[in-house]
Design a protein around this motif. Structure first.
Motif, mmCIF file in Angstrom:
data_model
loop_
_atom_site.group_PDB
_atom_site.id
_atom_site.type_symbol
_atom_site.label_atom_id
_atom_site.label_comp_id
_atom_site.label_asym_id
_atom_site.label_seq_id
_atom_site.Cartn_x
_atom_site.Cartn_y
_atom_site.Cartn_z
ATOM 1 N N THR A 46 1.301 1.381 5.026
ATOM 2 C CA THR A 46 1.320 2.015 6.307
ATOM 3 C C THR A 46 1.827 3.496 6.371
ATOM 4 O OG1 THR A 46 3.539 0.903 7.059
ATOM 5 C CG2 THR A 46 1.318 -0.305 8.336
ATOM 6 N N ALA A 47 2.159 3.821 5.241
ATOM 7 C CA ALA A 47 2.889 4.932 5.279
ATOM 8 C C ALA A 47 1.666 5.496 4.779
ATOM 9 C CB ALA A 47 3.982 5.221 4.489
ATOM 10 N N PHE A 48 1.124 5.242 3.532
ATOM 11 C CA PHE A 48 -0.588 5.199 3.206
ATOM 12 C C PHE A 48 -1.143 5.206 3.487
ATOM 13 C CE2 PHE A 48 3.920 6.311 0.885
ATOM 14 C CZ PHE A 48 3.824 7.495 0.171
ATOM 15 N N SER A 49 -2.088 5.653 4.552
ATOM 16 C CA SER A 49 -3.295 5.069 4.702
ATOM 17 C C SER A 49 -4.555 5.583 4.282
ATOM 18 C CB SER A 49 -3.413 5.642 6.054
ATOM 19 O OG SER A 49 -3.794 6.987 6.824
ATOM 20 N N LEU A 95 -3.881 7.911 -2.155
ATOM 21 C CA LEU A 95 -2.568 7.830 -1.970
ATOM 22 C C LEU A 95 -1.310 6.730 -1.418
ATOM 23 C CD1 LEU A 95 -1.298 10.609 0.736
ATOM 24 C CD2 LEU A 95 -1.835 10.582 -1.492
ATOM 25 N N ARG A 96 -2.824 5.402 -1.485
ATOM 26 C CA ARG A 96 -2.039 4.015 -1.096
ATOM 27 C C ARG A 96 -2.205 3.220 -2.265
ATOM 28 N NH1 ARG A 96 -4.377 -0.377 2.719
ATOM 29 N NH2 ARG A 96 -3.951 1.121 3.991
ATOM 30 N N ASN A 97 -2.725 3.080 -3.329
ATOM 31 C CA ASN A 97 -3.261 3.097 -4.949
ATOM 32 C C ASN A 97 -2.133 3.487 -5.469
ATOM 33 O OD1 ASN A 97 -5.460 1.759 -3.713
ATOM 34 N ND2 ASN A 97 -6.878 3.134 -4.326
ATOM 35 N N ARG A 98 -1.843 5.402 -4.711
ATOM 36 C CA ARG A 98 -0.697 5.592 -6.020
ATOM 37 C C ARG A 98 0.291 4.697 -6.144
ATOM 38 N NH1 ARG A 98 -0.671 11.892 -4.929
ATOM 39 N NH2 ARG A 98 -2.526 11.098 -4.982
#
Length: 478
Positions: A141-144, A148-151
């Motif tokens: 949730t912090a990286f929508s 960035l989420r994959n990273r």
């Protein structure tokens, strides 16, 4: 170029230039640190187990309960705590779990009897069941933004693997230079730091739709697993007596009731309709053997190095380091391999090879020169173990609709924990039955380790072949 192509290209270009904010970096660091600690703590304590058993009076056959009790609580409660987090707030559940972890680690560190230590391990398991899904949910949730989420998720996998490696070394150093008690105390400062920092840098998140918490399901599956594991362990130690038979029957009844309750519950802990999907069922079945087999191998490797070879906890940690390094490498290159090879194919192949590279341990002797080939073969074993885990995660979530991804991920986490919970007891039953009662000689213990690892290896090879055939047939039908 069409308008759609232009939009896609622009979006792709934009996604490659997205950078993390300072707050996101801080959130990433503290959440990854918590996951790193959880992974490190597992290997720290595994290295220290023989010392713990000697200090507190655990028998060799009962030593596995130190790990199993923890894994059982985590296995039974992961999904229910995930639901609680959706309802009351994931950050709140995370910090509460960290408080319980700090307190239980203190209790474990000062324990003077097996009973007190088992209370501490029970609380640690419950804390892990709360913290792990909450940390993952807060991370996503912090990286929508997708890139960035994959990273962030990629870094999460690497940190958990490297946590195991560092924990293996740390366990040996702490046990040799200080005491096995520091395997517990080391958690406390990290937990306190997380309790202080997370409310500052991580925003609270809740599910938009609040569903009912399936407490009956959680109670039934936890009770069923506990009864089943106890029955198997007791049967291995004392034979198939009345108590073990009653425990196994109780397990069958509780797990059957769990299935019946979940079939009729709207907000089920584990929806039966999802489990009936072949990819979901086969993927989660694979997880039981991937994690159960690897956990058992780690457990018996620590016993072999310290009890058979008579070497220190530090040496045991260095031997287990090979497993951690293999997992880190696989976690790094695995996604690239899966771009070229079907996860369905790779899952069966990886599980088979994970079992194959357990087999050389059957020729291990009481000669310390066997350490080099043991480290080499376990490195390869760990590589394919992580590859199988990556494939399992892809398969177990790929056939579930987007609004059910959280549930699918929770089920995957549950399967990992269940595999850890049942792996050591099942294999330890073979070990305990082999060594018998009373004083155990080094030769007898070595024979028991051979039989235990051999059973785990053969099981993984057989299941890997069956999964490869089943998933290949399914792919051909599509």
């Amino acid at each position: 170029m069409t308008n759609a192509d232009t939009t896609t290209t622009a979006a792709a270009a934009q996604s490659t230039t997205v950078r993390m904010t300072g707050r996101q970096v801080a959130a990433l660091v503290v959440l990854l640190a918590s996951q790193f600690m959880m992974a490190a703590d597992f290997s720290v304590l595994n290295v220290a187990l023989p010392e713990v058993g000697t200090a507190l009076g655990f028998s060799t056959g009962n030593l596995q309960w130190i790990t199993t009790t923890f894994a059982l609580c985590a296995a039974g409660c992961t999904l229910v705590f995930g639901r609680v987090g959706d309802y009351v707030g994931r950050r709140r559940i995370f910090t509460t779990g960290m408080v319980v972890l700090a307190v239980s680690s203190l209790i474990g560190g000062i324990a003077e009897s097996p009973a007190v230590l088992m209370v501490a391990r029970t609380l640690q398991g419950l804390a892990t069941a709360a913290v792990t899904p909450a940390a993952l949910a807060l991370l996503t949730t912090a990286f929508s933004e997708p890139s960035l989420r994959n990273r962030a998720l990629g870094l999460n996998g690497v940190m958990m693997s490297s946590g195991f490696s560092v924990g293996a070394i740390l366990g040996g150093v702490l046990t040799d230079l200080l005491s096995w008690r520091w395997a517990f105390f080391i958690n406390i400062p990290v937990a306190i730091a997380a309790i202080v920092v997370v409310p500052i840098v991580v925003e609270e998140s809740r599910a938009e739709r609040r569903s009912r918490i399936d407490l009956p399901g959680a109670v039934l599956i936890t009770g069923g697993l506990f009864a089943g594991i106890y029955g198997v362990t007791r049967a291995g130690e004392d034979g198939l007596d009345l108590v073990s038979v009653v425990a196994l029957i109780a397990a069958a009844i509780l797990l059957g009731a769990f299935w019946a309750v979940e079939s009729r519950t709207a907000d089920a802990l584990v929806p039966v309709r999802i489990l009936k999907k072949p990819d979901i069922a086969l993927g989660n079945l694979a997880a039981l053997f991937i994690f159960g087999g690897e956990t058992a191998l780690i457990f018996f490797t620590a016993l072999y190095v310290q009890n058979v070879l008579g070497l220190s906890s530090l040496v045991a940690g260095l031997v287990l380091l090979g497993i951690g390094v293999g997992q880190v490498i696989a976690g790094t290159v695995g996604p690239r391999i899966l771009q070229r090879v079907s996860p369905r194919t790779m899952l069966g192949v990886s599980l088979v090879l994970q079992g194959v590279f357990m087999l050389p341990a059957l020729w291990a002797t009481s000669d310390s020169r066997w350490l080099i080939p043991l480290i080499a073969t376990q490195f390869v074993n760990a590589f394919f173990s992580m590859m199988a885990a990556l494939c399992f995660m892809v398969i177990a979530t790929s056939s579930v609709e987007s609004d059910m991804q959280g549930m699918a991920t929770g089920m995957a986490t549950q399967s990992q924990q269940v595999g850890i919970a049942i792996g050591i007891p099942l294999v330890s039953a073979v070990f305990a039955a082999s060594i018998g009662h009373g004083t155990v000689t080094t030769a007898e213990e070595l024979t028991g380790i051979h039989l235990a690892i051999g059973m785990a290896a053969v099981s993984q090879i057989a299941v890997g072949l069956l999964l490869w055939l089943a998933l290949r047939r399914k792919a051909a039908q599509q």
